[in-house]
Structure formats: structure tokens, C-alpha cells
Design an enzyme around this catalytic site. Structure first.
Site, mmCIF file in Angstrom:
data_model
loop_
_atom_site.group_PDB
_atom_site.id
_atom_site.type_symbol
_atom_site.label_atom_id
_atom_site.label_comp_id
_atom_site.label_asym_id
_atom_site.label_seq_id
_atom_site.Cartn_x
_atom_site.Cartn_y
_atom_site.Cartn_z
ATOM 1 C CB SER A 192 32.883 42.845 46.216
ATOM 2 O OG SER A 192 32.270 41.858 46.680
ATOM 3 C CE1 TYR A 243 28.766 46.330 46.210
ATOM 4 C CE2 TYR A 243 28.880 43.790 46.362
ATOM 5 C CZ TYR A 243 29.501 45.265 46.698
ATOM 6 O OH TYR A 243 30.482 45.341 47.372
ATOM 7 C CB THR A 265 30.188 40.051 44.911
ATOM 8 O OG1 THR A 265 30.639 41.301 44.502
ATOM 9 C CG2 THR A 265 29.464 39.874 46.095
ATOM 10 N N GLY A 278 20.370 32.465 44.851
ATOM 11 C CA GLY A 278 21.861 33.005 44.716
ATOM 12 C C GLY A 278 22.721 32.599 45.740
ATOM 13 C CG ASP A 279 22.778 32.694 50.128
ATOM 14 O OD1 ASP A 279 23.022 33.732 49.659
ATOM 15 O OD2 ASP A 279 21.936 32.569 51.078
ATOM 16 C CE1 TYR A 316 37.740 45.946 50.164
ATOM 17 C CE2 TYR A 316 35.733 45.036 51.329
ATOM 18 C CZ TYR A 316 36.685 46.218 50.659
ATOM 19 O OH TYR A 316 36.062 47.485 50.562
ATOM 20 C CE LYS A 362 32.331 47.509 45.222
ATOM 21 N NZ LYS A 362 33.096 48.518 45.555
ATOM 22 C CG PHE A 407 18.176 33.110 54.380
ATOM 23 C CD1 PHE A 407 16.822 33.197 54.251
ATOM 24 C CD2 PHE A 407 18.972 34.074 54.775
ATOM 25 C CE1 PHE A 407 16.167 34.446 54.432
ATOM 26 C CE2 PHE A 407 18.269 35.324 55.335
ATOM 27 C CZ PHE A 407 16.865 35.356 55.072
ATOM 28 C CB THR A 453 15.656 34.140 58.939
ATOM 29 O OG1 THR A 453 14.344 34.649 59.451
ATOM 30 C CG2 THR A 453 15.297 33.048 57.890
ATOM 31 C CG PHE A 511 36.659 52.367 51.390
ATOM 32 C CD1 PHE A 511 36.926 50.920 51.417
ATOM 33 C CD2 PHE A 511 37.681 53.392 51.994
ATOM 34 C CE1 PHE A 511 37.919 50.653 52.120
ATOM 35 C CE2 PHE A 511 38.810 52.876 52.613
ATOM 36 C CZ PHE A 511 38.865 51.459 52.624
#
Length: 339
Positions: free
Chosen positions: A124, A149, A126, A295-296, A177, A153, A218, A216, A80
Site C-alpha cells: 500500500s 495498518y 500508506t 492524519g490526512d 498501490y 504493510k 473532511f 462529509t 491480498f
């Protein structure tokens, strides 16, 4: 089975250590406490009644990790340890590439020298980036994360795939995950981020407990049911069950390196999470709507068919249980492990 858990004092790591100890495995932890606390392991020992050897060590200390593994007889490692904040990785990419890649390389070299060839790696979702179709499946290529990040991975996965291809004695699970949520039902261990939380649910919990003023949201103009982003939230205990299932699978199957998604297969919106948490906690969560965050993605969630068919694993806990367990942890520990 004798198992070393790197980053075992962290959020997901500590819950996994507890499950392994309760199942009768011989577990040891290595952690540098950059984003974790030794208190989590003390509480794991309290819950399990088992003494957990804890080694304070940075994985980039290759002589140190080599000495720890040498002759220790570990059957497997669950990995991890690593830096994990997306926004921070954009601001500090060298820290992320250095820590996450160098730490993993030192670890697998030490494992190779010690003859330990079984590894469960914490990857991840991502790694899928912004071009993978939803739901995400393990067959999608090329992996193309949008931030340092996620790239660490994806790069680590490639390193491990190449290693297993070169040496078939390796058995490696790559667990991709999604969004871990919740805490142990006892309220003794949970997520305790340093500073302002980077993720939605610990931020909500800290607003509800009075540590932060408001949340907040977004963007509320996405093409989703209520205009807010939808994510695949998974209870940390379901995630733990996935790690245990992967560990058991590797012990029986010479798979080389193989990826599995761990998710529920369902998207839940930001507003739905807020409402579920308010219901669980019985307190309001004040929020304001801000502009979209760069990026979302509007929606992402897993196709977890492979994990169901091969590992016999399915996520069973819903968002209500996730929020109830999270609130129990946060309300019993308003300052986390520090208070």
C-alpha cells in the site's frame, strides 16, 4: 500457471481472480470471509465460465494453509488477505498486527515447505507515511507509516525483503498501490464493504443509491486547487493488470524482492470525484464540509515510472470511467452482494 489467491473473494482479489481465469490460468482462492462474500466468486465463475476452487480458511491456521499448499503444485501466490481499514487499525492495533503479520508468516512458511517461491504481495502507498516527498517513489526510505495498518504493510515488506535476501530462490513483488476505484464493467462484481464504508468512493456510491444520507468532506481549506484533499485514484482493472504484469515479470526475472508503485501519477480532489460521480450517475451527491481529519495529507500520488519501464504497465482508465463502472455496480446491487 497454477495460482493461489489469498483474499480472493474480496474487492481487488475477485477482480484479479476473474482476469486470471479469463487468461487461462488455473486459479484457486483461499478466504476467511471476514470482509468478503463467497457470492463474489460465484459471480466470477458466471462471468468466466470457469469453476474456481474456494477454500474457507484463515491464513493464521498454519497447519491448514500448509496442508492446502502441500503437493498442490502452485507456481505462485498472490497475497491480498488482510485487514485494511486505517481508522479501525488505530482503534484495534493488536487485531491488525496479529492478523496481517501472523497470516503472512504462516503463508510464507507454508510456501517454503511446499517449494512455492513466487509471491505477489498487496502492499500500500500508506507505507510512505507523511514525510515522503510527492510524487512517491520506490527509492524513498525509511518507510514510516502513520497508522498500524500501514505499519503492518511496511513490516511485511521488510520480512519479505529479508526472506529473499536469505534465499535467492524467492521472487517477490511488493505492489504499493494507491486508491482503488470502480468495478467490473458488467456490474456483477465490485466493492462491498461491511458496515459504513471507510473509503471515499463506496461512501459516495451508497449516498447516491440511498443507503446513506450524505457525505462529509473532511476539510476544504487545504493548499490544493479547490481546498480538498487530492489522491491518486486508480481503476481496479488497471490495478489487476498491474498484478498480472508483476506475475509475468517474476516468472522471467530472478529479482529477489522488489517494490513497484501502481498509480496514475495524478492527484484528483474529493470535490472532483464527487462531481465526476454525479455526472456518471445522473443523481446529486449531498455533502457537508466538516473539519479536517487527523492524519490526512493534502496531496499524495504515485511516480509509476518503475512499473512502466520494468513491468510495461501503465494505468489507462480515467476518473470518469471509474465512477461510471462504480455506479453500474452499486445501482445494480444496492445492497451489495447481500441483496
Amino acid at each position: 500457471m497454477k495460482i493461489l489467491v489469498t483474499g480472493g473473494a474480496g474487492y481487488i482479489g475477485s477482480h484479479t481472480v476473474l482476469a486470471l481465469a479469463e487468461a487461462g490460468h488455473d486459479v484457486e482462492v483461499v478466504d476467511n470471509f471476514v470482509n468478503s462474500s463467497a457470492e463474489s466468486i460465484r459471480r466470477v465463475e458466471k462471468l468466466s465460465g470457469v469453476k474456481i476452487p474456494l477454500h474457507e480458511l484463515d491464513l493464521r491456521d498454519e497447519p491448514g494453509i500448509t496442508a492446502l499448499l502441500d503437493g498442490a503444485g502452485f507456481d505462485s501466490v498472490i497475497h491480498f488477505a488482510g485487514l485494511k481499514a486505517v481508522g479501525e487499525s488505530v482503534r484495534q492495533p493488536l487485531d491488525y498486527y496479529g492478523n496481517n503479520l501472523e497470516g503472512t508468516l504462516a503463508l510464507v512458511r507454508a510456501m517454503q515447505a511446499a517449494g512455492t517461491r513466487q509471491l505477489v504481495f498487496s502492499s500500500s502507498a500508506t507505507v510512505y507515511g507523511d514525510r515522503a516527498p510527492v510524487p512517491y517513489t520506490e527509492e524513498f526510505e525509511p518507510l514510516d507509516s502513520t497508522n498500524p495498518y500501514g505499519r503492518t504493510k511496511a513490516m511485511t515488506e521488510q520480512i519479505l525483503v529479508d526472506l529473499a535476501a536469505a534465499d535467492p530462490s524467492w521472487r517477490i513483488a511488493l505492489l504499493r498501490y494507491f486508491n482503488p476505484v470502480g468495478a467490473h464493467p458488467s456490474g456483477e462484481i465490485g466493492e462491498d464493504p461491511n458496515g459504513i464504508p471507510n473509503n471515499l468512493t463506496p461512501f459516495i456510491a451508497q449516498v447516491a443509491v440511498g443507503r446513506l444520507e450524505s457525505l462529509t468532506v473532511f476539510g476544504d481549506d487545504y493548499d490544493t486547487a479547490d481546498g480538498t484533499c487530492e489522491r491518486d485514484y486508480i481503476h481496479v482493472l488497471d490495478l489487476v493488470d498491474g498484478h498480472v504484469a508483476a506475475l509475468e515479470y517474476l516468472a522471467e526475472h530472478p529479482v529477489g524482492a522488489r517494490a513497484w508503485n501502481l498509480g496514475t501519477g495524478t492527484g484528483t480532489s474529493v470535490l472532483q470525484v464527487i462531481r465526476a460521480f454525479e455526472k456518471a450517475a445522473g443523481v446529486p451527491v449531498p455533502y457537508v464540509v466538516g473539519p479536517r481529519r487527523a492524519g490526512d495529507l493534502p496531496v499524495n500520488y504515485a511516480d509509476a515510472t518503475r512499473a512502466r519501464e520494468e513491468l510495461g504497465w501503465v494505468a489507462t482508465r480515467g476518473i470518469e470511467e471509474m465512477c461510471a463502472d462504480l455506479w453500474r455496480w452499486q445501482s445494480q446491487n444496492p445492497q451489495g452482494f447481500k441483496g
